[in-house]
Design an enzyme around this catalytic site. Sequence first.
Site, mmCIF file in Angstrom:
data_model
loop_
_atom_site.group_PDB
_atom_site.id
_atom_site.type_symbol
_atom_site.label_atom_id
_atom_site.label_comp_id
_atom_site.label_asym_id
_atom_site.label_seq_id
_atom_site.Cartn_x
_atom_site.Cartn_y
_atom_site.Cartn_z
ATOM 1 N N GLY A 16 0.803 -1.226 0.000
ATOM 2 C CA GLY A 16 0.000 0.000 0.000
ATOM 3 C C GLY A 16 0.830 1.267 0.000
ATOM 4 O O GLY A 16 0.383 2.318 0.462
ATOM 5 N N TYR A 47 7.232 -11.340 -15.119
ATOM 6 C CA TYR A 47 6.480 -12.285 -14.300
ATOM 7 C C TYR A 47 6.253 -13.612 -15.012
ATOM 8 O O TYR A 47 6.010 -14.638 -14.379
ATOM 9 C CB TYR A 47 5.146 -11.676 -13.873
ATOM 10 N N ASP A 86 6.900 7.347 -2.940
ATOM 11 C CA ASP A 86 6.366 6.020 -2.619
ATOM 12 C C ASP A 86 7.427 4.920 -2.783
ATOM 13 O O ASP A 86 7.092 3.753 -2.968
ATOM 14 C CB ASP A 86 5.111 5.703 -3.449
#
Length: 213
Positions: A16, A47, A86
């Site tokens: 988050g 991925y 962030d």
Amino acid sequence: MKQTPFIAVEGAIGAGKTTLATMLAQEMNISIIKEIVEENPFLGKFYENIDEWSFQLEMFFLCNRYKQLEDTGLQYIANHKPVISDYHIYKNLIFSERTLKGVQRDKYRQIYHLLTDDLPKPDIILYIRADLETLLYRIKKRERTFEQSMDTAYLEQLILDYEEAMASIAINEPSTQIITIDGNLIDFVENKEHFAQIASDLKELIHERIQHT
């Protein structure tokens, strides 16, 4: 010590980080630096085949984060403007140490230090610690297609890597203060009181640091 702090929010995938950084930027009326994620053209391929695409992926992230933080130093810190990000640039090592091997990893380390050693480092890190179950729930909830097939063993190892990384930062960047948030118990999105407490604690910490400047 800078009077206008540089704050970073960190944690494993799904913790988050961007959500909390955005909420705090709005609450405190300060600028935010968001890392480029979905724009990375190698992410989906990574991925699907980590060994094949890890070097391209990590170099893309490193170059973009380097440019962002270089601009952060020029636009905000040099002009005494607080800013929140962030991510911490150290996350490049967290991921690359796990995804790269041999010569590629050695080359990446050299490039990383060449680019980042003189970049501005955060005064405060808000570290969102969460277990595998919590992270998987949040990853599923945000519905990023490329994340849905993520190997849970990779994510579980990443949790351990983040713990080691925070310990390393605490030793090697002693001027950086790390505040740990229990992401399993604290829901800053759904619970307004939880978010208000985080914001209040952060504001108080900033005030204390300014007072001791």
